[in-house]
Structures are given as structure tokens and as C-alpha cells.
Design a protein around this motif. Structure first.
Motif, PDB file in Angstrom:
ATOM      1  N   THR A 268      43.841  42.785  34.681  1.00 44.93           N
ATOM      2  CA  THR A 268      45.227  42.547  35.522  1.00 44.93           C
ATOM      3  C   THR A 268      44.323  43.160  37.100  1.00 44.93           C
ATOM      4  O   THR A 268      45.091  43.424  38.196  1.00 44.93           O
ATOM      5  CB  THR A 268      45.788  42.889  35.463  1.00 44.93           C
ATOM      6  N   LYS A 269      43.285  43.859  36.941  1.00 44.07           N
ATOM      7  CA  LYS A 269      42.464  44.735  38.726  1.00 44.07           C
ATOM      8  C   LYS A 269      42.427  43.264  39.093  1.00 44.07           C
ATOM      9  O   LYS A 269      40.851  42.664  39.133  1.00 44.07           O
ATOM     10  CB  LYS A 269      41.568  45.646  38.036  1.00 44.07           C
ATOM     11  N   PRO A 270      42.573  42.832  40.527  1.00 43.26           N
ATOM     12  CA  PRO A 270      42.246  42.321  41.199  1.00 43.26           C
ATOM     13  C   PRO A 270      40.558  42.605  41.973  1.00 43.26           C
ATOM     14  O   PRO A 270      40.593  43.512  42.788  1.00 43.26           O
ATOM     15  CB  PRO A 270      43.561  42.559  42.625  1.00 43.26           C
ATOM     16  N   THR A 271      39.606  41.965  42.394  1.00 42.58           N
ATOM     17  CA  THR A 271      38.603  41.771  42.970  1.00 42.58           C
ATOM     18  C   THR A 271      37.814  40.960  43.320  1.00 42.58           C
ATOM     19  O   THR A 271      38.596  39.691  43.513  1.00 42.58           O
ATOM     20  CB  THR A 271      37.932  42.802  41.553  1.00 42.58           C
ATOM     21  N   SER A 272      37.113  40.937  43.877  1.00 40.48           N
ATOM     22  CA  SER A 272      36.474  39.533  44.761  1.00 40.48           C
ATOM     23  C   SER A 272      36.184  39.012  43.202  1.00 40.48           C
ATOM     24  O   SER A 272      35.913  39.415  42.264  1.00 40.48           O
ATOM     25  CB  SER A 272      34.782  39.901  45.508  1.00 40.48           C
TER      26      SER A 272
ATOM     27  N   VAL B  75      32.723  39.870  42.011  1.00 38.67           N
ATOM     28  CA  VAL B  75      32.352  40.583  40.966  1.00 38.67           C
ATOM     29  C   VAL B  75      33.317  40.708  39.432  1.00 38.67           C
ATOM     30  O   VAL B  75      33.081  40.751  38.328  1.00 38.67           O
ATOM     31  CB  VAL B  75      33.956  41.902  41.431  1.00 38.67           C
ATOM     32  N   LEU B  76      34.345  39.541  39.669  1.00 34.20           N
ATOM     33  CA  LEU B  76      34.884  39.210  38.217  1.00 34.20           C
ATOM     34  C   LEU B  76      33.646  37.874  37.159  1.00 34.20           C
ATOM     35  O   LEU B  76      33.706  38.427  36.153  1.00 34.20           O
ATOM     36  CB  LEU B  76      36.098  38.360  38.458  1.00 34.20           C
ATOM     37  N   LEU B  77      32.774  37.519  38.122  1.00 35.15           N
ATOM     38  CA  LEU B  77      31.737  36.696  37.490  1.00 35.15           C
ATOM     39  C   LEU B  77      30.962  37.784  36.778  1.00 35.15           C
ATOM     40  O   LEU B  77      30.529  37.111  35.569  1.00 35.15           O
ATOM     41  CB  LEU B  77      31.027  35.469  38.456  1.00 35.15           C
ATOM     42  N   THR B  78      30.355  38.659  37.417  1.00 37.22           N
ATOM     43  CA  THR B  78      29.473  39.281  37.093  1.00 37.22           C
ATOM     44  C   THR B  78      29.813  40.115  35.611  1.00 37.22           C
ATOM     45  O   THR B  78      28.832  40.627  34.886  1.00 37.22           O
ATOM     46  CB  THR B  78      28.518  40.202  38.009  1.00 37.22           C
TER      47      THR B  78
END
Length: 843
Positions: A246-250, A253-256
């Protein structure tokens, strides 16, 4: 964050959301386009799909060859048995793969398929084995992340489509709650920050009914198709760690974090990629690497017979393709079979024998022209059938697409967005209309968000059109698309010996200068991405090919004599680079370029000598050795033995013959004055996928410790198949080589069974270091030869511990011509009398 902080779905809610997503995916993936335009024939995928052939693909490491060169190796007759993996079994350890696999060739056929399939692959969930479960001994690591490699046009995306459709229709993997296809071409467009749940809800609004899928019980599969199309910076080393869905990021970054297992560690991840981009994922993040393979020879023929209704014509096409080794090799790629069938079905009916395409340039020139004619007949009701006459609008559009092809090839892009089109002066609406009319050249697709994504139907068509742009820029605007840069060694020698003598004439020959700079750029390319482009560009310099495309290219009014002079200079320049280029692999592509120009005299001379059996009597120059290497690599046969000593040549000549080792079973390279520099080429050969090489003898060459260090890079590759390595008298020492070799022996699944280190100054310290590897449970050495290694009785004490290692595979030990003395034999006997010792032969 604790799972308890999220609100998890009830069974009924989850089922409803799942059904909605299945319906959405079924609607999206159940059809595959055939024919021309968005409104062409839509076939049900299930009606024309046949299982692809997927094998274990070894490592996800970098391959520095153009994909066409990889095809040349893959087209060799298979000498080893491979275990196929069905795509629905792709997350199972290899021990669980079905052995009841039917190896009957499978082909996806259509009336004019842009990406015909004909490989054989795999389903997680329909068998008795659960996804990623351990084997009966509980030793097998569960497979979470799979990387599937395959060259452009081989069928990776369609295989993904079939797996998703099977799940959506309830035919397979019903233990999986959700499948989320997230193609990289869609993810590239996401510049804002999202949490994982927000990103999924963006593409699948049905998920808004669910706060989280992080309960550990919801089985989820993420499918990332097209890693080679990724424009995001996947920085696994420096990206922040994220464990909260649930933490927003780029998006990167989600993919890695998802791939590394920080996010949703229980989720399964399937990534597809062309080989050139596979190294973006660190090997430690990948549990299994698989490879989609191309057509074998029977499949090539089956494709043509099914694609061409007239069987007599189909047989003529098959016969013609076999007359050109380069064309026949390219048919390993299904999309090239489709291109060839499209062209030859028409050409063999209508053309004179001399006009039938025999080179790649001729084949692609005819293909582009035929597609334009078909488009005009269908939509403009045109009756013109002369492919050499194009309307002004067709010419302008093709040249704009050619500019796009070149600029994006330079950047390494195979997919394009609206901003890329505008950069090339292409109107987006205009491009959309043209893609609708001529989808067999250029296509427009809608992503998950309905954003438009554009591409050529295959990389090779992009490379051909890029060459058209480079040529037309020279003919029309007198511009060279390649700026002057630092010269290669070959160019430098050319300048010194020729350029000063004919400087004015050469500088005024703009076409030759284009060729010269293109060769320089191709030779500098680290991954060979300009190799096929260069073949096309040089092939297009022939007057016959320019005449074929006269409706497209600017006519300069130059004479036949002027054109022939340019070709002559280009052939001379290629020959110079063949003499001076240091990379044996790059030299091979220069011979392909000569073939496109019809300048095969050097290769033909070698072929004659090879057939007559007179090669051993002739002193071979380095360029002749390169021609011989080209011939042997292009042959479909695998050599039982390649003995380098049988050829009379210089040290440089031997160096140029080294790539041949990747196409033989036994390579005898002893006493050929090789050095550690030779090991760089050999290391590349050891890492060649599906190489038949099993035995490598490098004895009595000055390799030194540096050479062994380089060889061990290849030995530790999952692709290496070497079982016997002979390094006798190679001037290696204990200080570096023994420790490096010991490390290699401890590599999981290391195939090495026999190691000969005789006649090297290893000493007792060397044996001590070597035994670290020998006592490893991962070591598979059965024969170890250490004669004349300056050993004393102290080595026997160390070896005794190796002999007493539980389950030691060591069966034969040669310690002859060492000063062991009685004390040494006494110590050895302690090990020999151990019930754990398996030694059968002691010398």
C-alpha cells in the motif's frame, strides 16, 4: 506492515472479483489477428495454437552476439537430448516436468501471420504436482521467478497469451486466484507514483473491491512480458527496499522489489525477454531460466507445406530455401518462414528463375513491395501489380517509417510511443491509418490502458527499413547518417595504405563513405545490434537491388560503372577489416556482408580446398582462416573433432579459427602457441547455448594463470557442457590457478568430470588449494591427473582427506613422476583403505 492491518476479501468477494478479471482477460486474449488491418480476420487462438518448445535456458547472462548469429548456432543438428517444459509446468522444478511430452513439431499457422509460432513449450496446476513444490526428498527449492528467453518473433508473447487464456477459461492453473499480465510496454508510460495495489487497480479496476492480496493464501501470478522493451531503470542495487503493497513509490521500485521478493514474496513472477536484455535481472533473483526455441528442419518444411496449399509449389519453396544456407538458417525463426512464404508463393509463380530472392536483402525488398501492393489492391482497389512503381503517398510513408526504424534502432528500441513518432516527423493519425492498412509491416496496438503502442512486425523488418533510410539519406540529401568518429584498426590501415593515394576520389564517393562509417559502427557495437542492418545496407548498394526499389529510392542517374566501383571499394574495405579486426565473431558478420554483395571468392576458394582435402598442405593466411571459420560455423554439421594443429598457419590464424570450437564435440588445441588472450574467445565458446563441446585440450600453450582465470568464467556458466579439460604444461601456478579451479569445481551442476593439470609447477600448496574443491559435495571430478607437478609426500596427506570424502566421485588419480617417497605412499594408503574411498585406478 502486518497483514492484519489490511482488510482481506471474503471468499465470495474474491470469487466475484476473480470472475470479473477472468472475463476481461478472456475478451482481450481469446483472438489473434490475421490478414491485413484491424478489421482483418480474427481467429480464435485456441484454434491455431500448438504448444511451443521451451527448454531449460541456462543463465540469464549477457549475450554479445546479434540474434541472427545465435540462430546460426541453434540451427546446428542437435547432438544432445533436451528436456522440454510445457508452459503450464514452467514453475515446477525440472525433475517434475512431464516425461510424456510429445515432440511432434507444433506450428501456429494463419493466412498471413505476423508472428507464426512453431515451437514446442509448456501449465502450472493441472498435474498432481503443485506449483513450486519440493521433490520427494524435500531438497528442491521452490521456483518463484522464471525468466523465459527467446529471440524476436519466436513466440514469447503468444505463449503468454495462451497461458492467460487457459486460466481465464478455467482450463488450467485453477489453484491460481489471480493472473496479472503487466507488459513492460504499458509500464513504461507510468511516470507517477503508485502503491502496488494502486497500480493493479489502475489496470484492473475490479480489484478496488479488495484492499490487499497480501494474506499469504491468495495465489497470484505476475507476468511481465517484453523485458527488452523496458525503458524503466531497473536498479536492483540502489533502489529503495519496499515491502508494503500500500506504499506509493515509482513503478521501477515496485518492479525491482516484486522481482526480488520483498513485495508479495508468495507471488509467482514470469518474465519474458529477448536474450540481449536478459542480464537486466540479477541471476540471484531468477530461480529458473527457460528458452523458447525456433524451428528445426522438419518443422521448417511442415510450415511451408501447411502455409502453401499447392504442395508442388511448397516443395519448390523448400528446395529453393535449401540452396542458400543463409536463408535456410534464418528459417529457424518462424517469422522469417512466414516472410519467405509470402514472397516465394508469388515469385515462384511469376518470376524468372534469376529473379527469385537468394539473399536476405532481396527477400526483404520483395516482401515490403508485395505488402504495399496487397494493401493497395485491398483498400485502394488498385490494379497496378508492378512492385517497382509506388505512389507518392506510399513512398513518403515508407520513408518516414524508415527514418523511425533507424533512429529507434540506434537507441535499441523495438516499440515506440506517440512522442517517438513525432520526433521523426510522423503524424500520429497518419501512422495509425497506415498501420491499419499495412499491418504486415507496421502495427499499432492498444495497451492495458488503451494507450497506443507502435512497432514493426519484426526486428528484422525494422533493421531493413533502417538500412533503406541510411541509403536514401545518402542518395537524396547527400547526408551520412553516421557522424565521423574514431577509426578501427582496419580503417586506420586502410587510410594509410589506400586513402592517401586516392583521397579525392574516395572522399567524393559518398556511398562508399556511408559504407565505411557503417562498418566502423557495427564493429564497435558491443552486442552486434547493427550486424543485420549492415548486411542490408551493403546489399542495397547493388544496382540490381536499387533497381528493385526504384519506386522508393531517389534516382541519382549514376552509371553502372560508378556503382560497380563503389561496390568494389566496399568489398576491398571489408577485406581489409577482415585482415585487421581483432574479434573473430565480428569477422564472421563481415563475411555475411560479402555474401550480400555477391563477393564470395575467398569463401569459395576455401570451400574448394576443404572439399579436396588439400587444406593441410597449404599455408593459410589469417583472412583465409577467418573464411574457413565462417564455413565451418555456417555448416549444419557438428564436428566430431576439431584439431587446430592440422592447419598450417600463424598464431593470428589460429586465433581466428578458435570460434569453431563451439561447433565441435572434441577440440584439440594443444601446442598451437595460444596465450591468455585466446581464452577470451574460448570463454565465449564455453557459454554458447546448446554447444556440443565436451572435451577441450589446451595442453602446452602459454596460457598462464590469467588464461585459467578467464576459462573459469566459462566453466562456471550454467551453459557450459565441458566434461574433459586438459591444461597440461600451460605454465600455471598454485598462486592463482588452483584456487580459481577449486572455486569452479564447487559450482552447482558443474559438468567437469576429468581434469588434467600435469606438467605444471603446482607444488604441495597447489594441491592443498585444489582439494578445497575436490572435497566439496558439488564436485563431480572422476579423473584427476597431477603427474610432473613437483609434489612431495605433503600432498599425499591432503589428498588422503579428499579420498575419504563421503560420496566422492573420484575414480582415477595419476600422481606419476612426483617425489612422493615411501612416506607419501604410506599416507595415500590411509585414504585408500577407507570404506569411503572409491578410487579404481591409481598411477
Amino acid at each position: 506492515m502486518s497483514p492484519n492491518s489490511h482488510c482481506f476479501p471474503t471468499g465470495q468477494t474474491l470469487l466475484t472479483v476473480q470472475q470479473d478479471i477472468k472475463a476481461k482477460l478472456k475478451h482481450k486474449y481469446q483472438h489473434i489477428s490475421e490478414g491485413i488491418g484491424h478489421h482483418g480476420n480474427q481467429s480464435l487462438l485456441k484454434d491455431i495454437y500448438t504448444e511451443l518448445y521451451i527448454t531449460e535456458g541456462g543463465s540469464g547472462g549477457l549475450n554479445n552476439e546479434h540474434e541472427v548469429r545465435q540462430i546460426e548456432m541453434a540451427s546446428k543438428k542437435q547432438t544432445t537430448q533436451e528436456t522440454p517444459i510445457k508452459c503450464n509446468d514452467i514453475f515446477k522444478p525440472k525433475e517434475q516436468h512431464c516425461h510424456m511430452w510429445d515432440l511432434k513439431p507444433g506450428i501456429l499457422l494463419g493466412k498471413s501471420m505476423s508472428e507464426p509460432l512453431g515451437q514446442e513449450i509448456s501449465s502450472w496446476g493441472d498435474s498432481e504436482c503443485e506449483v513450486g513444490e519440493s521433490d520427494t526428498n524435500g531438497q528442491e527449492k521452490p521456483i518463484r521467478t522464471v525468466l523465459t528467453k527467446g529471440i524476436a518473433g519466436i513466440g514469447k508473447t503468444v505463449s503468454v497469451q495462451k497461458v492467460i487464456l487457459d486460466w481465464a477459461e478455467g482450463k488450467a492453473n485453477q489453484d491460481v486466484h489471480f493472473m496479472f499480465p503487466l507488459p513492460f510496454r504499458d509500464l513504461n508510460l507510468k511516470k507517477d507514483q503508485y502503491s502496488l495495489m494502486q497500480l493493479l487497480s489502475h489496470y484492473f479496476p475490479e480489484l478496488k473491491e479488495i484492499d490487499s492480496i497480501e494474506d499469504g493464501e491468495t495465489k497470484t501470478v505476475f507476468i511481465f512480458d517484453g523485458l527488452d522493451e523496458c525503458r524503466l531503470r531497473l536498479d536492483f542495487k540502489n533502489n529503495e527496499k519496499c515491502c508494503d503493497v500500500t506504499k506509493p513509490t515509482s513503478v521501477d521500485v515496485l518492479l525491482t522489489n516484486l522481482i526480488e521478493g520483498n513485495l508479495l514474496p508468495s507471488a509467482l513472477v514470469w518474465i519474458t525477454s529477448r536474450p540481449v536484455a536478459a542480464n537486466q535481472i540479477p541471476p540471484e533473483c531468477v530461480d529458473q531460466v527457460t528458452e523458447v526455441r525456433g524451428f528445426n528442419d522438419p518443422q521448417k518444411e511442415e510450415f511451408f507445406r501447411k502455409k502453401i496449399p499447392d504442395q508442388n509449389l511448397a516443395n519448390k519453396i523448400i528446395k529453393h530455401m535449401k540452396t542458400s544456407r543463409s536463408l535456410h538458417i534464418m528459417c529457424h525463426m518462424p517469422v522469417f518462414c512466414w516472410i519467405s512464404a509470402t514472397v516465394l508463393e508469388i515469385m515462384l509463380k511469376e518470376a524468372e528463375k534469376d529473379e527469385v530472392p537468394k539473399t536476405l536483402t532481396q527477400m526483404y525488398s520483395h516482401f515490403v513491395l508485395i505488402q504495399i501492393i496487397v494493401k493497395n489492391k485491398k483498400y485502394n482497389k488498385a490494379t497496378e501489380t508492378n512492385p517497382k512503381e509506388l505512389s507518392q503517398s506510399d513512398k513518403e510513408m515508407i520513408l518516414k517509417l524508415a527514418k523511425l526504424a533507424f533512429q529507434q534502432l540506434q537507441k535499441g528500441n523495438l516499440i515506440f510511443y506517440e512522442e517517438d513518432l513525432r520526433e521523426c516527423g510522423l503524424d500520429v493519425t497518419e501512422a495509425s491509418v497506415y498501420s491499419a492498412l499495412c499491418t504486415e509491416i507496421f502495427k499499432e496496438e492498444s495497451g492495458l490502458d488503451q494507450e497506443k503502442v507502435y512497432s514493426f512486425v519484426h526486428l528484422s523488418i525494422q533493421e531493413f527499413l533502417a538500412a533503406v533510410h541510411a541509403l536514401e539519406s545518402c542518395l537524396d540529401k547527400k547526408e551520412n547518417v553516421f557522424p565521423p568518429k574514431a577509426v578501427t584498426k582496419g580503417e586506420d590501415n586502410y587510410e594509410k595504405t589506400r586513402f592517401k593515394v586516392k583521397s579525392d576520389k574516395l572522399r567524393s564517393d559518398k556511398m562508399f563513405n556511408l559504407h565505411r562509417r557503417a562498418v566502423v559502427q557495427a564493429l564497435k557495437s558491443e552486442n552486434g545490434h547493427l550486424d543485420l542492418f549492415l548486411r542490408f545496407l551493403l546489399g542495397l548498394s547493388l544496382e540490381s537491388n536499387q533497381n528493385l526499389l526504384r519506386g522508393l529510392l531517389t534516382q541519382t542517374g549514376s552509371t553502372t560503372q560508378t556503382n560497380e566501383k563503389t561496390v568494389e571499394r566496399t568489398v576491398e574495405y571489408l577485406s581489409f577489416n577482415i585482415k585487421y579486426e581483432s574479434s573473430p565473431e565480428r569477422i564472421i558478420n563481415l563475411f555475411h556482408c560479402l555474401n550480400e554483395l555477391g563477393a564470395n571468392s575467398l569463401v569459395e576458394d576455401m570451400q574448394t580446398s576443404l572439399r579436396s582435402g588439400t587444406l593441410s598442405e597449404t599455408r593459410l593466411e589469417p583472412d583465409q582462416c577467418s573464411a574457413l571459420a565462417y564455413l565451418l560455423l555456417m555448416s549444419e554439421e557438428v564436428l566430431e573433432e576439431f584439431d587446430l594443429k592440422t592447419y598450417n598457419t600463424s598464431e593470428e590464424g589460429y586465433q581466428r579459427l578458435l570460434p569453431v570450437v563451439k561447433t565441435c564435440k572434441r577440440a584439440l588445441l594443444d601446442r598451437c602457441k595460444l596465450t591468455h588472450k585466446s581464452c577470451e574467445t574460448l570463454t565465449s565458446a564455453l557459454q554458447t547455448p546448446n554447444s556440443p563441446l565436451r572435451e577441450l585440450d589446451l595442453s602446452y600453450n602459454d596460457l598462464g594463470d590469467r588464461g585459467v582465470e578467464l576459462l573459469c568464467v566459462g566453466l562456471t556458466s550454467p551453459l557450459c557442457n565441458i566434461q574433459t579439460l586438459v591444461l597440461a604444461g600451460c605454465k600455471i601456478t598454485y598462486e592463482s590457478s588452483c584456487e580459481t579451479l577449486a572455486s569452479a569445481l564447487q559450482t552447482p551442476n558443474c559438468p567437469l568430470r576429468e581434469l588434467d593439470l600435469s606438467d605444471n609447477d603446482l607444488g604441495d600448496r597447489g594441491v592443498e588449494l585444489l582439494c578445497v574443491g575436490l572435497t566439496s559435495p558439488l564436485c563431480n571430478i572422476q579423473t584427476l591427473v597431477l603427474d610432473r607437478c613437483d609434489l612431495t609426500y605433503r600432498s599425499c596427506e591432503t589428498l588422503t582427506s579428499a579420498l575419504r570424502t563421503p560420496n566422492s566421485p573420484l575414480r582415477e588419480l595419476d600422481l606419476s613422476y612426483n617425489d612422493l617417497e615411501d612416506r607419501g605412499v604410506e599416507l595415500l594408503c590411509v585414504g585408500l583403505t577407507s570404506p569411503l574411498c572409491n578410487i579404481q585406478t591409481l598411477v
